[in-house]
Design a protein around this motif. Structure first.
Motif: not given
Length: 608
Positions: A457-460, A515
């Motif tokens: 999650a949200d760890n680009d 996603q």
């Protein structure tokens, strides 16, 4: 006019006899010396060329677009458009048929498949190819041999056996058919008695323990040979109004062909193998069913069944096979407190021919097994090897303790894979993301999978490291240039998995992880990404068409290897491909190149 025109080469292999005569009446032969420009940019073409000898290269400016070789044709698109958009040059002496434009126009108008294969885009070519294959499917199935269908084992009793004992045999053997030997006559007679005869036995009035089966058996057997066609066997059943045929090779009884099995074969051959698996009482019987799966794949492919449908059937059958093997090997308490799962192409439902084992086991926290779990797992891996699934070189199997842990420890292992972010650990994570449960408590597997999505999650930055594996193979473009080499040049096999399948599948897997899409098949991931607006519809369709083409091409090459006694591999010999397959391979690898550009932009891979 030339009578040796090759009507077995695409797109001419879809022509009717009348259309073939039109070609023969409208074709001539032309010669071009080395270096001559056959079609110049902007020219108005008057013929479609089909190469007999030599090589022609298509240029866009100074860049080679593609190379045409014997049996290839060009320039269909220019002929229809009325203008040539590239330059076509004879790179050595060329002899070619030239088919007049009016004949090509007539063929396109009367044969949509010919037109689609000649100049359509990738999706239309594949659709036309699929439609053409489906027309022949049922006809090919009825022409299959009797011994390719499920033959029930032949069980024998003597004519002086009582009906009571026959019923016991029905129950013990899990069958409804027995062959009856009557040695009281000369020569000895052979008859048949089925469960439907029990009604006559009850109405006979004689106690069943004294009524002999020989009095009720039918000794007018209807036989077929194992090499007879199934269509002929069906006709025999209809003619004699029977539901069973004895299959015999001379005096040797091979088995019994039942109407239900014949109809199931014509409708869906996987039904028969499923029955074999579910009724198996030992690993040896399962091994026979595993062999049937490979024969089923070859038959379905020969009959023109779509490759994605074959893969779906194989996934279901393999899942049943693995589940039944695990049930026969593992004790009941282990079955209830674990989840057996498969990964890789098997987990995604994209495996066709047997490949290395990729499986694991999640155990319930706090569970203490009544036997040695490691010993059970070793037996399972050995059983799969006997079935034809070799041990994984990377030891991604239940027999490896790293892939057989309880929920807590497995979740910690997954977190370490993510945090370590080494090439090996990220590859292990990618393989695990495709995990699909086949037996046991699926909630155990889902608990471990949940740990992956929490970390993503949200760890680009980590997602980019994960996605960067798409660039592991073919980064210098040399493989792309090999598509246009001529003759004996570039004979080294092309690895379709590394250059096509892996970057496509892993790219979709990376987008799905970003996603937090939890489905495992590439098709489902593509649909979910498209629905979320993260993948353009046109590209999504081209990617699935490309994946199915890669799967089909690998299957075709693999079956050819097996038929000649060699192991199936992923290597593609370019010079052995048909002109249509080479054309489609170029198109599909082009789609992968386009997709990799999108992925590099999406995950900013140039910054790594």
């Amino acid at each position: 006019m030339p009578s040796a025109f090759n009507f077995s080469a695409s797109p001419f292999d879809c022509l009717t006899l009348d259309e073939q005569r039109l070609v023969q009446d409208s074709v001539d032969i032309a010669y071009f010396p080395q270096g001559e420009t056959i079609l110049a940019m902007g020219a108005q073409p008057t013929h479609l060329f089909v190469i007999i000898k030599g090589f022609v290269q298509q240029f866009d400016g100074s860049d080679v677009v593609t190379t045409y070789r014997p049996d290839d044709c060009f320039d269909g698109r220019g002929l229809v458009a009325g203008r040539v958009s590239s330059r076509f040059v004879a790179v050595e002496e060329v002899v070619a048929y030239q088919l007049a434009k009016h004949a090509v126009s007539e063929l396109i108008a009367g044969n949509a498949t010919f037109g689609a294969l000649l100049f359509s885009d990738l999706s239309n070519k594949l659709s036309a190819l699929s439609e053409r294959q489906s027309r022949h499917e049922l006809q090919s199935l009825t022409m299959a041999r009797v011994d390719e269908a499920l033959l029930r084992p032949a069980h024998f009793v003597e004519a002086d056996t009582s009906i009571m004992d026959v019923v016991k045999q029905f129950h013990a053997l899990r069958t409804a058919t027995l062959l009856v030997r009557d040695r009281r006559v000369d020569p000895p007679a052979l008859g048949i008695f089925t469960a439907t005869g029990l009604q006559r036995a009850i109405l006979h009035g004689t106690p069943l323990d004294r009524l002999l089966v020989g009095e009720l058996a039918n000794f007018s057997l209807i036989r077929v040979r194992p090499d007879d066609q199934l269509g002929e066997a069906l006709a025999v059943m209809l003619k004699h109004k029977v539901h069973r045929l004895v299959v015999a090779d001379g005096e040797q009884i091979m088995g019994v062909l039942e109407a239900l099995d014949l109809f199931s074969f014509l409708a869906n051959q996987s039904y028969q193998i499923n029955i074999q698996i579910l009724e198996a009482q030992d690993v040896a019987t399962l091994k026979l069913a595993a062999g049937q799966i490979t024969r089923l794949i070859a038959l379905l492919n020969r009959n023109g069944t779509k490759v994605n449908l074959i893969a779906r059937l194989v996934q279901e059958l393999n899942a049943k096979l693995f589940e039944r093997a695990w049930q026969l090997i593992a004790p009941p308490d282990l079955l209830a407190n674990s989840c057996l799962f498969v990964m890789g192409s098997e987990g995604r439902g994209e495996q066709l021919l047997k490949t290395d084992q990729d499986n694991g086991l999640v155990l319930r926290d706090g569970y203490a097994c009544s036997v040695d779990v490691a010993e059970v797992c070793d037996k399972f891996s050995e059983a799969l090897a006997e079935f034809g699934y070799p041990a994984c070189p990377g030891h991604i199997m239940v027999s490896n303790p790293q892939w057989c842990q309880n929920v807590t420890d497995f979740s910690q292992t997954v977190r370490l894979w993510w945090m370590t972010a080494s090439p090996d650990s990220l590859m292990a994570l990618a393989i695990f993301l495709d995990a699909h449960a086949v037996c046991g408590d699926t909630a155990l597997l889902e608990q471990v999978r949940a740990a992956v999505f929490e970390l993503a999650a949200d760890n680009d930055a980590m997602l980019a490291r994960f996605a960067s594996a798409i660039n592991l193979f073919g980064g210098n473009g040399a493989w792309w240039n090999r598509l246009f080499l001529m003759g004996d040049q570039g004979k080294e096999p092309l690895d379709i998995k590394k250059l096509g399948t892996f970057p496509l599948v892993h790219g979709i897997r990376s987008l799905a992880l970003a996603q937090r899409i939890r489905v495992t098949s590439t098709a489902e991931r593509v649909e979910a990404l498209m629905a979320a607006g993260k993948l353009p519809e046109k590209l999504a369709g081209d990617l699935m068409d490309s994946l199915h083409f890669f799967m089909g091409l690998k299957l075709k090459v693999g079956l050819q290897a097996l038929e000649t006694g060699h192991a199936a591999s992923g290597g593609i010999q370019m010079e052995r491909l048909s002109s249509l397959d080479r054309d489609l391979l170029k198109d599909t690898l082009g789609v992968v190149k386009q997709f990799k550009v999108l992925l590099n932009q999406r995950f900013h891979l140039e910054a790594l």
